[in-house]
Structures are given as structure tokens and as C-alpha cells.
Motif scaffolding. Structure first.
Motif, PDB file in Angstrom:
ATOM      1  N   PHE A   1       5.147   9.054  -0.793  1.00 17.61           N
ATOM      2  CA  PHE A   1       6.243   9.099  -0.549  1.00 17.61           C
ATOM      3  C   PHE A   1       6.821   7.803   0.266  1.00 17.61           C
ATOM      4  CE2 PHE A   1       3.619  10.101   3.389  1.00 17.61           C
ATOM      5  CZ  PHE A   1       4.174   9.106   4.262  1.00 17.61           C
ATOM      6  N   SER A   2       5.879   6.623   0.206  1.00 17.19           N
ATOM      7  CA  SER A   2       6.093   5.606   0.715  1.00 17.19           C
ATOM      8  C   SER A   2       5.472   4.464   0.092  1.00 17.19           C
ATOM      9  CB  SER A   2       5.860   5.421   2.363  1.00 17.19           C
ATOM     10  OG  SER A   2       5.898   4.140   2.837  1.00 17.19           O
ATOM     11  N   GLN A   3       6.086   3.353   0.106  1.00 20.65           N
ATOM     12  CA  GLN A   3       5.175   1.972  -0.445  1.00 20.65           C
ATOM     13  C   GLN A   3       5.286   1.065   0.815  1.00 20.65           C
ATOM     14  OE1 GLN A   3       6.793   0.637  -4.186  1.00 20.65           O
ATOM     15  NE2 GLN A   3       5.372   1.788  -5.254  1.00 20.65           N
ATOM     16  N   VAL A   4       4.237   0.646   1.307  1.00 18.30           N
ATOM     17  CA  VAL A   4       4.670  -0.168   2.618  1.00 18.30           C
ATOM     18  C   VAL A   4       4.056  -1.526   2.299  1.00 18.30           C
ATOM     19  CG1 VAL A   4       3.709  -0.488   5.123  1.00 18.30           C
ATOM     20  CG2 VAL A   4       3.848   2.001   3.969  1.00 18.30           C
ATOM     21  N   PRO A   5       4.900  -2.637   2.366  1.00 15.98           N
ATOM     22  CA  PRO A   5       4.614  -3.826   2.151  1.00 15.98           C
ATOM     23  C   PRO A   5       3.712  -4.666   3.382  1.00 15.98           C
ATOM     24  CG  PRO A   5       6.854  -3.858   2.694  1.00 15.98           C
ATOM     25  CD  PRO A   5       6.438  -2.427   2.698  1.00 15.98           C
ATOM     26  N   GLN A   6       2.737  -5.230   2.943  1.00 14.75           N
ATOM     27  CA  GLN A   6       1.775  -5.963   3.982  1.00 14.75           C
ATOM     28  C   GLN A   6       2.138  -7.501   3.992  1.00 14.75           C
ATOM     29  OE1 GLN A   6      -0.061  -3.817   5.825  1.00 14.75           O
ATOM     30  NE2 GLN A   6       0.951  -1.973   4.772  1.00 14.75           N
ATOM     31  N   ALA A   7       2.124  -7.967   5.395  1.00 14.15           N
ATOM     32  CA  ALA A   7       2.511  -9.357   5.599  1.00 14.15           C
ATOM     33  C   ALA A   7       2.118  -9.808   6.544  1.00 14.15           C
ATOM     34  CB  ALA A   7       3.812  -9.561   5.583  1.00 14.15           C
TER      35      ALA A   7
ATOM     36  N   VAL B   1       0.944  -1.001  -0.046  1.00 12.63           N
ATOM     37  CA  VAL B   1       0.063  -0.191   0.036  1.00 12.63           C
ATOM     38  C   VAL B   1       0.972   1.319   0.143  1.00 12.63           C
ATOM     39  CG1 VAL B   1      -1.885  -1.218   1.083  1.00 12.63           C
ATOM     40  CG2 VAL B   1      -0.308   0.025   2.452  1.00 12.63           C
ATOM     41  N   THR B   2       0.423   2.142  -0.612  1.00 12.07           N
ATOM     42  CA  THR B   2       1.136   3.420  -0.555  1.00 12.07           C
ATOM     43  C   THR B   2       0.675   4.606   0.435  1.00 12.07           C
ATOM     44  OG1 THR B   2      -0.368   4.568  -2.196  1.00 12.07           O
ATOM     45  CG2 THR B   2       1.522   3.342  -2.957  1.00 12.07           C
ATOM     46  N   ALA B   3       1.592   5.451   0.665  1.00  5.58           N
ATOM     47  CA  ALA B   3       1.240   6.608   1.569  1.00  5.58           C
ATOM     48  C   ALA B   3       1.482   7.861   0.956  1.00  5.58           C
ATOM     49  CB  ALA B   3       2.125   6.405   3.022  1.00  5.58           C
ATOM     50  N   SER B   4       0.544   8.875   1.304  1.00  4.59           N
ATOM     51  CA  SER B   4       0.605  10.218   0.739  1.00  4.59           C
ATOM     52  C   SER B   4       0.301  11.511   1.907  1.00  4.59           C
ATOM     53  CB  SER B   4       0.068  10.471  -0.535  1.00  4.59           C
ATOM     54  OG  SER B   4       0.296  11.476  -1.262  1.00  4.59           O
ATOM     55  N   PHE B   5      -0.021  12.489   1.464  1.00  4.81           N
ATOM     56  CA  PHE B   5      -0.288  13.697   2.368  1.00  4.81           C
ATOM     57  C   PHE B   5      -1.674  14.152   2.030  1.00  4.81           C
ATOM     58  CE2 PHE B   5       4.347  13.797   1.856  1.00  4.81           C
ATOM     59  CZ  PHE B   5       4.800  13.610   3.086  1.00  4.81           C
ATOM     60  N   LEU B   6      -2.363  14.587   3.047  1.00  4.04           N
ATOM     61  CA  LEU B   6      -3.732  15.274   2.916  1.00  4.04           C
ATOM     62  C   LEU B   6      -3.330  16.592   3.161  1.00  4.04           C
ATOM     63  CD1 LEU B   6      -6.823  14.742   2.488  1.00  4.04           C
ATOM     64  CD2 LEU B   6      -6.937  14.708   4.730  1.00  4.04           C
TER      65      LEU B   6
END
Length: 227
Positions: free
Chosen positions: A192-198, A101-106
């Protein structure tokens, strides 16, 4: 492949696989308001895992990843669907990622900040959940802006709504949902981020760790997980 009895002692010690999911991550799990059924990749894989082992399943809902981690030593769950973060490797073993999943800014509609690259400038205050995996990645990247830690993702959004910061960090899908329900805000371009989920298990669960690694590889190669 570990023996089934050895595996079940670790992954279903009560006879039921207790799977912890993060209900604040809409990219991974959602509650159907009509049927009350949990959907999304985390729920789908938990169901597939129980079917693979021929076990009953109990999906335990938590309000945040921080809540899942806080319950780790309380014997509340056996497997957890959380971000694979190197800083947690001393306590947990992680399967290969089943999705990212990706992370960004609001920001507010009136903000001059238009993209991720515009946010890291002097004077900009970014609110971000203290224990979120994306916050750890953000802190490694930020050179000029200031990161303000909050207790959870919702608190970061509250800070933005009350003009206590200039941007709120969060998972892109969750931020987009917030915009749909709260006019006056938008998600900046990019991530700004790609967060691997496991799937995580306690470090002591060596048989479960081996099994889950093979299980996710097979599951993903079959093209089963989906966003």
C-alpha cells in the motif's frame, strides 16, 4: 559545493560523523550476529560518506524512526537515515532517496484478507505505528477500515498476535521476517506504500544539505546502494 570546513562544522561538529540508523528496519540495516558488524544500505552509505569526507564514523543505533526523531533536539546525531516524509520538512532537509522500501499488511493464516485491496473494507481494524511514514500514507488512503495507532511497529504486531486487530501494517521485509519466526501469519499480496529513504539533517545545516544531495546523486548513479 560548500567549503570543507563549513561542511564539517555542520556534519561532524564533534570531529566524528554521528549517523543515526533505524535498527527495526531490516531492509536498511542489519546486525551480523557473528561478527557484530552492521550491514545493509544505510550502513554502507554511512561508511561511504565518512570515507568521502575523511572523517571518523559513529553509527548510532535506534530502535525505531520515532526514537531517532525524539533524539533530534538532543544533539545525539548529525545525520539520520530515515524516511523522506513531507510532514517532517519543517524540521529536516532530506537528500534524494537512496532506496525505497514497501509497506504491506500482516494477517493470520486464517484471515480471509488476501491482498492489499481486500484490507480497506468496513469493519477491518488495522494496527499501525503512530509515527511511521507508511502510517501517514495509509491514513491518506483508507476509506473504510479503521486505523488503530500503536507506539511502534512491534506493538502493532503484538496487537495482531493477541487478536486485537485484523491486520498489522509494516514494512514488507520486516513483516516477512516476523512470519519466518512466528508460524501462523502471512503477508498479503501487494503493497500500500512505497517509502523513500533518505539522509536527513537539521534544516539549519544548509551546507550539509547541499553536499548530501550531490553525494547521494553520485552514489546512486554509480549503482552503489543495494537492497
Amino acid at each position: 559545493m560548500p567549503e570543507r570546513n563549513e561542511l564539517l562544522i555542520e556534519i561532524a561538529p564533534t570531529g566524528v560523523i554521528r549517523a543515526a540508523v533505524n535498527m527495526s528496519n531490516a531492509a536498511l540495516v542489519q546486525l551480523d550476529p557473528v561478527t557484530g558488524v552492521l550491514t545493509g544500505p544505510s550502513a554502507q552509505i554511512a561508511i561511504a560518506l565518512a570515507a568521502e569526507l575523511g572523517c571518523d564514523l559513529s553509527i548510532i543505533r535506534y530502535g525505531s524512526a520515532a526514537d531517532i526523531l525524539a533524539a533530534a533536539n538532543g544533539n545525539e546525531w548529525d545525520v539520520a537515515f530515515i524516511a523522506s516524509d513531507p510532514s517532517r520538512a519543517d524540521s529536516f532537509s532530506f537528500s534524494p532517496p537512496y532506496t525505497t522500501v514497501t509497506a504491506s499488511f500482516l494477517v493470520s493464516d486464517s484471515s480471509p484478507l488476501c491482498s492489499v485491496g481486500h484490507v480497506d473494507v468496513e469493519g477491518v481494524r488495522i494496527a499501525a505505528a503512530r509515527t511511521a511514514a507508511y502510517t501517514k500514507q495509509l491514513e491518506r488512503q483508507v476509506r473504510n477500515a479503521v486505523v488503530l495507532h500503536t507506539e511502534n511497529p512491534a506493538s502493532a504486531l503484538d496487537m495482531l498476535a493477541s487478536s486485537q486487530c485484523d491486520a498489522a501494517a509494516g514494512l514488507t521485509e520486516s513483516l516477512s521476517r516476523f512470519c519466518e519466526e512466528n508460524p501462523g501469519f502471512r503477508v498479503v499480496d501487494g503493497s500500500f506504500s512505497q517509502v523513500p529513504q533518505a539522509i536527513a539533517v537539521h534544516r539549519r545545516c544548509v551546507h550539509a544539505s547541499t553536499f548530501l544531495s550531490d553525494f547521494i546523486k553520485q552514489h546512486c548513479s554509480a549503482g552503489k546502494p543495494s537492497n
